[in-house]
Design an enzyme around this catalytic site. Structure first.
Site, PDB file in Angstrom:
ATOM      1  N   GLY A 146       3.561   5.561   2.877  1.00 54.50           N
ATOM      2  CA  GLY A 146       4.092   4.132   2.592  1.00 54.50           C
ATOM      3  C   GLY A 146       5.271   4.557   1.310  1.00 54.50           C
ATOM      4  N   ASN A 178     -11.367  13.850  13.447  1.00 53.79           N
ATOM      5  CA  ASN A 178     -11.861  13.626  12.183  1.00 53.79           C
ATOM      6  C   ASN A 178     -12.862  13.551  12.169  1.00 53.79           C
ATOM      7  OD1 ASN A 178      -8.322  13.572  12.235  1.00 53.79           O
ATOM      8  ND2 ASN A 178      -8.753  12.026  10.432  1.00 53.79           N
ATOM      9  N   ASN A 185      -3.451   5.354  12.097  1.00 51.88           N
ATOM     10  CA  ASN A 185      -3.652   5.671  13.409  1.00 51.88           C
ATOM     11  C   ASN A 185      -4.472   4.361  13.713  1.00 51.88           C
ATOM     12  OD1 ASN A 185      -2.278   8.622  12.825  1.00 51.88           O
ATOM     13  ND2 ASN A 185      -3.807   8.831  10.719  1.00 51.88           N
ATOM     14  N   GLY A 216       0.499  -1.336  -0.288  1.00 54.23           N
ATOM     15  CA  GLY A 216       0.429   0.212  -0.436  1.00 54.23           C
ATOM     16  C   GLY A 216       0.444   1.115  -0.142  1.00 54.23           C
ATOM     17  N   ALA A 217       2.102   1.302  -1.133  1.00 58.41           N
ATOM     18  CA  ALA A 217       2.789   2.756  -1.034  1.00 58.41           C
ATOM     19  C   ALA A 217       1.595   3.692  -1.635  1.00 58.41           C
ATOM     20  CB  ALA A 217       3.734   1.675  -2.163  1.00 58.41           C
ATOM     21  N   GLY A 218       0.890   4.241  -0.703  1.00 61.89           N
ATOM     22  CA  GLY A 218       0.425   5.501  -1.175  1.00 61.89           C
ATOM     23  C   GLY A 218       1.477   6.883  -0.604  1.00 61.89           C
ATOM     24  N   ASN A 242      -6.715  12.975  16.296  1.00 63.28           N
ATOM     25  CA  ASN A 242      -7.918  11.516  15.004  1.00 63.28           C
ATOM     26  C   ASN A 242      -9.386  11.569  15.817  1.00 63.28           C
ATOM     27  OD1 ASN A 242      -4.827  10.432  14.359  1.00 63.28           O
ATOM     28  ND2 ASN A 242      -5.950  11.927  13.427  1.00 63.28           N
ATOM     29  N   LYS A 278      -1.851  10.782  20.082  1.00 61.80           N
ATOM     30  CA  LYS A 278      -2.146  10.633  18.532  1.00 61.80           C
ATOM     31  C   LYS A 278      -3.486  10.825  18.155  1.00 61.80           C
ATOM     32  CE  LYS A 278      -1.698  11.908  13.801  1.00 61.80           C
ATOM     33  NZ  LYS A 278      -1.375  10.961  12.592  1.00 61.80           N
ATOM     34  N   SER A 301      -7.747  13.918   7.082  1.00 64.79           N
ATOM     35  CA  SER A 301      -7.857  13.083   5.857  1.00 64.79           C
ATOM     36  C   SER A 301      -9.551  12.501   5.602  1.00 64.79           C
ATOM     37  CB  SER A 301      -7.229  11.707   6.329  1.00 64.79           C
ATOM     38  OG  SER A 301      -7.083  11.633   7.834  1.00 64.79           O
TER      39      SER A 301
HETATM   40  N1  NDP Z   1      -0.905  10.173   4.958  1.00 68.72           N
HETATM   41  C1  NDP Z   1      -0.591  11.360   6.506  1.00 68.72           C
HETATM   42  O1  NDP Z   1      -0.465  11.668   6.309  1.00 68.72           O
HETATM   43  C2  NDP Z   1      -0.435  10.007   7.455  1.00 68.72           C
HETATM   44  C3  NDP Z   1      -1.550   8.586   7.425  1.00 68.72           C
HETATM   45  N2  NDP Z   1      -1.566   7.716   8.248  1.00 68.72           N
HETATM   46  C4  NDP Z   1      -2.336   5.777   8.166  1.00 68.72           C
HETATM   47  O2  NDP Z   1      -1.622   5.589   6.871  1.00 68.72           O
HETATM   48  C5  NDP Z   1      -2.498   5.282   6.215  1.00 68.72           C
HETATM   49  C6  NDP Z   1      -2.231   5.740   5.173  1.00 68.72           C
HETATM   50  O3  NDP Z   1      -2.648   6.236   4.605  1.00 68.72           O
HETATM   51  P1  NDP Z   1      -2.262   6.949   3.665  1.00 68.72           P
HETATM   52  O4  NDP Z   1      -0.972   6.830   2.716  1.00 68.72           O
HETATM   53  O5  NDP Z   1      -2.537   8.613   3.422  1.00 68.72           O
HETATM   54  O6  NDP Z   1      -3.910   6.269   2.466  1.00 68.72           O
HETATM   55  P2  NDP Z   1      -3.397   6.758   0.748  1.00 68.72           P
HETATM   56  O7  NDP Z   1      -5.081   6.096   0.184  1.00 68.72           O
HETATM   57  O8  NDP Z   1      -1.913   7.925  -0.152  1.00 68.72           O
HETATM   58  O9  NDP Z   1      -2.563   4.653   0.744  1.00 68.72           O
HETATM   59  C7  NDP Z   1      -2.879   3.675   0.713  1.00 68.72           C
HETATM   60  C8  NDP Z   1      -2.173   2.848  -0.322  1.00 68.72           C
HETATM   61  O10 NDP Z   1      -3.047   2.177  -0.795  1.00 68.72           O
HETATM   62  C9  NDP Z   1      -3.184   1.536  -1.921  1.00 68.72           C
HETATM   63  N3  NDP Z   1      -3.786   0.179  -1.370  1.00 68.72           N
HETATM   64  C10 NDP Z   1      -5.105   0.314  -1.413  1.00 68.72           C
HETATM   65  N4  NDP Z   1      -5.428  -1.712  -1.870  1.00 68.72           N
HETATM   66  C11 NDP Z   1      -4.495  -1.573  -2.588  1.00 68.72           C
HETATM   67  C12 NDP Z   1      -3.997  -2.973  -3.306  1.00 68.72           C
HETATM   68  N5  NDP Z   1      -5.034  -3.940  -3.009  1.00 68.72           N
HETATM   69  N6  NDP Z   1      -2.905  -3.126  -4.311  1.00 68.72           N
HETATM   70  C13 NDP Z   1      -2.121  -2.337  -4.356  1.00 68.72           C
HETATM   71  N7  NDP Z   1      -2.482  -1.306  -3.729  1.00 68.72           N
HETATM   72  C14 NDP Z   1      -3.584  -0.884  -2.840  1.00 68.72           C
HETATM   73  C15 NDP Z   1      -3.795   2.128  -2.627  1.00 68.72           C
HETATM   74  O11 NDP Z   1      -4.412   2.300  -3.742  1.00 68.72           O
HETATM   75  P3  NDP Z   1      -5.494   2.913  -4.125  1.00 68.72           P
HETATM   76  O12 NDP Z   1      -5.584   4.883  -4.245  1.00 68.72           O
HETATM   77  O13 NDP Z   1      -5.784   2.644  -5.830  1.00 68.72           O
HETATM   78  O14 NDP Z   1      -6.616   2.861  -3.586  1.00 68.72           O
HETATM   79  C16 NDP Z   1      -3.008   3.595  -1.892  1.00 68.72           C
HETATM   80  O15 NDP Z   1      -2.098   3.995  -2.908  1.00 68.72           O
HETATM   81  C17 NDP Z   1      -3.832   5.034   6.877  1.00 68.72           C
HETATM   82  O16 NDP Z   1      -3.872   3.742   8.044  1.00 68.72           O
HETATM   83  C18 NDP Z   1      -3.188   6.682   7.793  1.00 68.72           C
HETATM   84  O17 NDP Z   1      -4.420   7.010   8.766  1.00 68.72           O
HETATM   85  C19 NDP Z   1      -1.128   7.407   9.494  1.00 68.72           C
HETATM   86  C20 NDP Z   1      -0.761   9.322   9.406  1.00 68.72           C
HETATM   87  C21 NDP Z   1      -0.571  10.253   8.510  1.00 68.72           C
HETATM   88  C1  KPL Z   2      -4.727  16.428  10.895  1.00 63.87           C
HETATM   89  C2  KPL Z   2      -4.953  15.290  11.324  1.00 63.87           C
HETATM   90  C3  KPL Z   2      -3.736  15.258  12.764  1.00 63.87           C
HETATM   91  C4  KPL Z   2      -6.315  15.607  12.039  1.00 63.87           C
HETATM   92  O1  KPL Z   2      -6.419  14.609  13.369  1.00 63.87           O
HETATM   93  C5  KPL Z   2      -5.027  14.265  11.363  1.00 63.87           C
HETATM   94  O2  KPL Z   2      -3.816  13.058  11.147  1.00 63.87           O
HETATM   95  C6  KPL Z   2      -5.332  13.508   9.627  1.00 63.87           C
HETATM   96  O3  KPL Z   2      -5.862  14.195   8.825  1.00 63.87           O
HETATM   97  O4  KPL Z   2      -5.347  12.273   9.933  1.00 63.87           O
END
Ligand code: NDP
Ligand code: KPL
Length: 323
Positions: free
Chosen positions: A12, A212, A102, A7-9, A208, A204, A273
């Site tokens: 990641g 959120n 989170n 899940g390299a979003g 959230n 944290k 988010s």
């Molecule tokens: N972003 C942030 O600042 C923060 C995020 N987090 C936590 O990190 C986690 C990820 O968040 P975030 O990175 O923002 O989310 P994203 O949606 O950007 O990343 C998730 C990724 O996983 C991919 N994915 C989902 N299913 C599959 C699959 N079957 N095969 C391949 N890839 C897949 C998604 O693709 P697709 O888009 O196509 O679904 C997406 O690229 C969450 O739990 C969030 O709460 C915690 C703190 C901060």
């Molecule tokens: C901005 C913040 C801190 C809000 O709780 C966050 O973590 C989110 O957007 O998920």
């Protein structure tokens, strides 16, 4: 060190890029246009600390990656239960799983000690579906203080923060945590190994659990929720009820509600988010934030009337937005 990022979003790909530029053997697992962009041009990170590009291997096929030392789980928490076929090929006997989520993790009571040791939370691990695919023994806890967004396919905007606190469920300072911390620090991230990571989880979570769901219900930014007297009071009350649950579980959060609110106000006109997910028609990741703490309040006998009210409202919102 071999690291697979499942899940390299937004978060990641950021972690994967940082680890790769410091020399780790990183494999990003993603899909769609974002995967295509990373395959072609690598991960472009835009950051106030300096932009950079990293070109780790990227694929949609975990079998191509094979077993890794660490799986960094960047999927949304509501996809964990279904991620078995994706994660299985990435695991060997001692692979550690580090989840970016989170909220309250599925392993929360694993090696917790005391009367709640080993307990399962239905809200985060329904019928044990998550622990069946992510064995709690593999879990290295992680609290992500960094904030990132996917600006466009292949391009991650690093908004602020570089801290990824890690820790073992049993509070030991393990070799696998120390090795991960060293690799993350080599990649320019902060990665303290915290014996009491559960305190960080609650710290944290204070933000959230309140901002959120409220942001999604009223469609407001962090600053707007802080400046409006009514929502500010609701958020203060939610934080104070959450602190009471944390204390009932033996955790201490070393920051006052006032300081937590002042910090949130400084984030400015940021859409949480959850609000972003709502606007994009994506599932809301609220069970691990709010439903989990309501369940913990039931277990510990702590009254949480405001959390219950906001949970009822946001639960219906989540159901309606998924329909
Ligand atoms: N972003 C942030 O600042 C923060 C995020 N987090 C936590 O990190 C986690 C990820 O968040 P975030 O990175 O923002 O989310 P994203 O949606 O950007 O990343 C998730 C990724 O996983 C991919 N994915 C989902 N299913 C599959 C699959 N079957 N095969 C391949 N890839 C897949 C998604 O693709 P697709 O888009 O196509 O679904 C997406 O690229 C969450 O739990 C969030 O709460 C915690 C703190 C901060
Ligand atoms: C901005 C913040 C801190 C809000 O709780 C966050 O973590 C989110 O957007 O998920």
């Amino acid at each position: 060190m071999k690291v697979a990022v499942l899940g390299a979003g937004a978060i990641g790909a950021y972690v994967g890029a940082a680890l790769h530029r410091a020399g780790a053997d990183v494999h990003l697992i993603a899909r769609g246009p974002h995967l295509a962009a990373m395959r072609q041009d690598g991960v472009r990170v835009l950051s106030p600390r300096g932009d950079f590009t990293a070109r780790p291997h990227a694929t949609d096929d975990p079998v191509e990656v094979g077993p890794a030392d660490y799986v960094f789980l960047g999927l949304k928490a509501n996809s964990y239960a279904a991620c078995g076929p994706l994660i299985e090929p990435l695991l060997h006997g001692t692979t550690a799983v580090v989840a970016a989520q989170n909220g309250i993790p599925w392993w929360y009571f694993h090696r917790h000690g005391g009367p709640y040791d080993g307990r399962r939370l239905e809200s985060v691990d329904p019928d044990g579906a998550v622990s069946a695919v992510l064995a709690p023994e593999r879990a290295v806890g992680c609290v992500v203080y960094a904030a990132t967004e996917l600006e466009r396919p292949g391009v991650v905007r690093h908004v602020e923060g570089t801290r990824f606190s890690v820790g073992e469920p049993d509070r030991s300072v393990s070799a696998r945590c120390l090795a991960l911390s060293e690799a993350m620090r080599a990649g320019g991230l902060k990665c303290p190994v915290e014996p009491d990571l559960r305190n960080d989880i609650w710290l944290k979570l204070l933000g959230n659990i309140s901002f959120n769901p409220i942001s999604a219900l009223v469609r407001a930014t962090m600053r707007q929720m802080c400046l409006h007297g009514g929502t500010r009071r609701v958020i203060e009350t939610m934080m104070s009820e959450t602190l009471a649950v944390a204390r009932a579980l033996g955790c201490e959060v070393g920051v006052s509600i006032e300081r937590r609110l002042a910090g949130a106000e400084r984030v400015g006109d940021h859409r949480t988010s959850t609000l972003q997910d709502l606007e994009r028609g994506k599932p809301l990741e609220l069970d691990v934030l709010l439903a989990a703490v309501v369940e913990l309040a039931e277990i510990t006998g702590v009254p949480v009337p405001t959390l219950r009210t906001v949970h009822a409202l946001s639960d219906l919102l989540a159901l309606r937005s998924a329909a």
